[in-house]
Design an enzyme around this catalytic site. Structure first.
Site, PDB file in Angstrom:
ATOM      1  N   HIS A  71       0.746  -1.096   0.048  1.00 51.56           N
ATOM      2  CA  HIS A  71       0.005   0.035   0.036  1.00 51.56           C
ATOM      3  C   HIS A  71       0.807   1.210  -0.004  1.00 51.56           C
ATOM      4  CE1 HIS A  71      -2.963  -2.724   1.907  1.00 51.56           C
ATOM      5  NE2 HIS A  71      -3.252  -2.762   0.725  1.00 51.56           N
ATOM      6  N   GLU A  74       1.829   3.531   3.074  1.00 56.62           N
ATOM      7  CA  GLU A  74       2.348   2.849   4.338  1.00 56.62           C
ATOM      8  C   GLU A  74       3.796   3.192   4.474  1.00 56.62           C
ATOM      9  OE1 GLU A  74      -1.740   0.380   4.476  1.00 56.62           O
ATOM     10  OE2 GLU A  74       0.348  -0.742   4.633  1.00 56.62           O
ATOM     11  N   GLU A 233       1.519  -5.554  10.702  1.00 58.50           N
ATOM     12  CA  GLU A 233       1.258  -4.127  10.850  1.00 58.50           C
ATOM     13  C   GLU A 233       1.969  -3.462  11.917  1.00 58.50           C
ATOM     14  OE1 GLU A 233      -1.234  -2.557   8.833  1.00 58.50           O
ATOM     15  OE2 GLU A 233      -2.191  -4.351   7.874  1.00 58.50           O
TER      16      GLU A 233
HETATM   17 ZN   LIG Z   1      -1.317  -1.981   4.040  1.00 58.81          ZN
END
Ligand SMILES: [Zn+2]
Length: 350
Positions: A71, A74, A233
């Site tokens: 992404h 990010e 994450e």
């Molecule tokens: Zn992501």
């Protein structure tokens, strides 16, 4: 600065380490693959814009994929991996294992968005060729390219190597558990306690055990190549240069020790050191009026009593079914048919 011929590209990379910057500003210079060696004997294979692998002269038995920017907005993981690549190319650090670095969505980094046309992390395991997606999108061609790169990288050392893939992200919303990892569905294979301990040393103490097949990048490496693979994450999305890098020092140091073959102080696995969750409900948006019944900035892993209304759309209400059921990745703005909320309940590894 325009650089064209491969000898000046190699000189530039070795002097500055700026592989990511060049991939973003002049992706065409990496249209054809480039191979060269560093003075310490490490072989460098540039496989395309944002994709390069390193093979040290003597390899330590692991094949490691570190991906970031799947992404585009990010940024913290992109900055961490960019830093490693610079240090490796400039020979400030030396690798002990083969490592493939992937900087995923280069155009979305420039537009500071999650993606251009499609969510890249829903396009793996062949989903880029399905009828439900726009196959002409940048992300579909990129997913195909990344699958090739990973497959080529793992297959180059068939059978002799342990495989790892850490796909590094940051989340859109804050989280009660700032750093957490999604463990892809293992089709009945045992979860690796060593991997949980390793990720705990990276500061990741919360795990979500996926209960079904998906089209994410980490599931692809896990399922196709038997890699220890995770979607990790690391905190909240912030623009380039605005990340408080001290919040990432543990993961940065531990991953560096891992790729360089240095010892890592990890604890023996104990369930009590972790928050482990399994998926309870996957709530898909099926109508345009899908709407969440909690505040927009609710942190990931916030939990509710049984029977709480989580979301609704015409004719349907979505409620928790367990006390302590928590929500992860809620997003009402997904396309129709896509996942809008995941709910999870606590579990342990046996
Ligand atoms: Zn992501």
């Amino acid at each position: 600065m325009q650089i064209q011929d491969s000898s000046s590209i190699i000189k530039h990379l070795r002097e500055t380490g700026q592989f990511l910057a060049l991939s973003r500003s002049q992706p065409d210079v990496f249209k054809n693959s480039i191979t060269f060696s560093l003075d310490n004997g490490t072989k460098v294979d540039v496989l395309g814009p944002g994709i390069l692998s390193f093979t040290p002269r003597i390899t330590g038995g692991k094949s490691i994929v570190l991906s970031s920017g799947i992404h585009g907005n990010e940024t913290a993981p992109i900055e961490i991996c960019d830093h490693y690549v610079v240090d490796i190319l400039m020979e400030k650090i030396a690798l002990a294992h083969r490592v493939l670095f992937i900087f995923g969505n280069l155009p979305a980094m420039d537009s500071a968005t999650r993606f251009i046309d499609e969510n890249l992390n829903r396009l793996f395991s062949g989903a880029h060729a399905s009828a439900e997606v726009n196959q002409n999108s940048y992300e579909c061609s990129r997913a195909k390219e990344l699958e090739h790169a990973v497959s080529h990288f793992y297959r180059a050392e068939e059978n002799s190597e342990e495989r790892y893939h850490y796909d590094l992200h940051t989340a859109i919303r804050p989280s009660k558990n700032e750093k957490f990892a999604v463990y892809p569905f293992l089709h009945g294979k045992a979860h690796s306690r060593e991997q949980l301990s390793f990720l705990l040393a990276c500061g990741v103490d919360t795990f979500l055990l996926s209960g079904s097949t998906t089209t994410t990048f980490s599931y692809y490496s896990s399922h196709q190549f038997g890699a220890h693979a995770f979607t990790v994450e690391l905190g909240k999305v912030l623009p380039f240069g605005q990340n408080d890098m001290s919040r990432f020092s543990q993961v940065r140091d531990t991953l560096e020790r891992f790729i360089c073959g240095h010892t890592i102080a990890s604890k023996t696995f104990k369930n009590s050191d972790f928050s482990i969750y399994q998926v309870n409900q996957v709530i898909n948006k099926t109508q345009h009026d899908f709407s969440l019944d909690f505040s927009d900035d609710l942190p990931n892993f916030s939990d509710f009593p049984a029977g709480t209304l989580l979301a609704h759309e015409t004719g349907v209400e979505y409620r928790t079914s367990h006390d302590g059921e928590a929500v992860v990745f809620p997003n009402a703005n997904v396309a129709i048919g896509q996942r809008a909320i995941l709910t999870v309940i606590p579990t342990t590894l046996d």
